[in-house]
Design a protein around this motif. Structure first.
Motif: not given
Length: 199
Positions: A35-41
């Motif tokens: 989630r640090f790199h991709f906060p959402t799906q």
């Protein structure tokens, strides 16, 4: 590493939902790290789609920034329709679709195969709309309705028309339909900035 894990999951099952938890487990990282790199799906899926399309479609018309957004979206739609050819080729393609997905009993296997096929088409159109949204030609956010419109009404509808017997040139009507569809999609773009109000 994360995108590679997501791509492997997609390669194994084109209908995969790519949940954050499943991708993190596959990549061997914590969900917090992912989630640090991709906060959402959605951010994860968009990044993966961009990677896939850079690889599969290096000359994807949506990337040709020498053209305005309208022309690029038109070219994307034309690119999808082009392999169908006209008349005989289109009839063959639709005959295959009928025998594969409509004629057999709708077993779970048939349904899963169709949904995988449909999901790939949705991902492709979603990619185009995401690129245009990032440039400000469309509002950011959920494009599900627009994706459905372009797939159902425009691409599926026009490909069926190509397969049907007609006396008139389907291509002339097709050009008009594509132009109307793209104008409709881009008309939902961001509202112009509000000017000063009142005296």
């Amino acid at each position: 590493m994360i995108l590679q894990a997501a791509a492997e999951m997609l390669a194994e099952d084109v209908a995969a939902k790519l949940s954050v938890r499943a991708v993190a487990a596959r990549a061997g990282v914590s969900t917090g790290s992912l989630r640090f790199h991709f906060p959402t799906q959605r951010a994860l899926q968009d990044s993966l789609l961009a990677r896939i399309y850079e690889y599969l479609l290096p000359d994807d018309p949506i990337r040709d920034r020498t053209l305005p957004p309208r022309e690029r979206l038109l070219n994307c739609l034309r690119q999808v329709l082009a392999p169908l050819g006209t008349n005989e080729d289109a009839r063959t393609a639709w005959g295959t679709m009928y025998r594969t997905f409509i004629e057999p009993e709708p077993t779970e296997q048939v349904r899963a195969a169709y949904l995988g096929h449909q999901r790939e088409a949705e991902r492709r159109v979603e990619h185009w709309l995401t690129v245009l949204a990032e440039e400000g030609a469309l509002p950011p956010g959920d494009h599900t309705r627009t994706v459905r419109f372009l797939l159902t009404v425009v691409l599926n509808g026009l490909s069926v028309e190509r397969a049907l017997p007609t006396r008139e040139s389907v291509l002339i009507a097709e050009i008009e339909t594509l132009n109307a569809a793209v104008d409709h999609v881009l008309a939902t773009g961001p509202a112009p900035p509000a000017g000063p109000t009142g005296p």
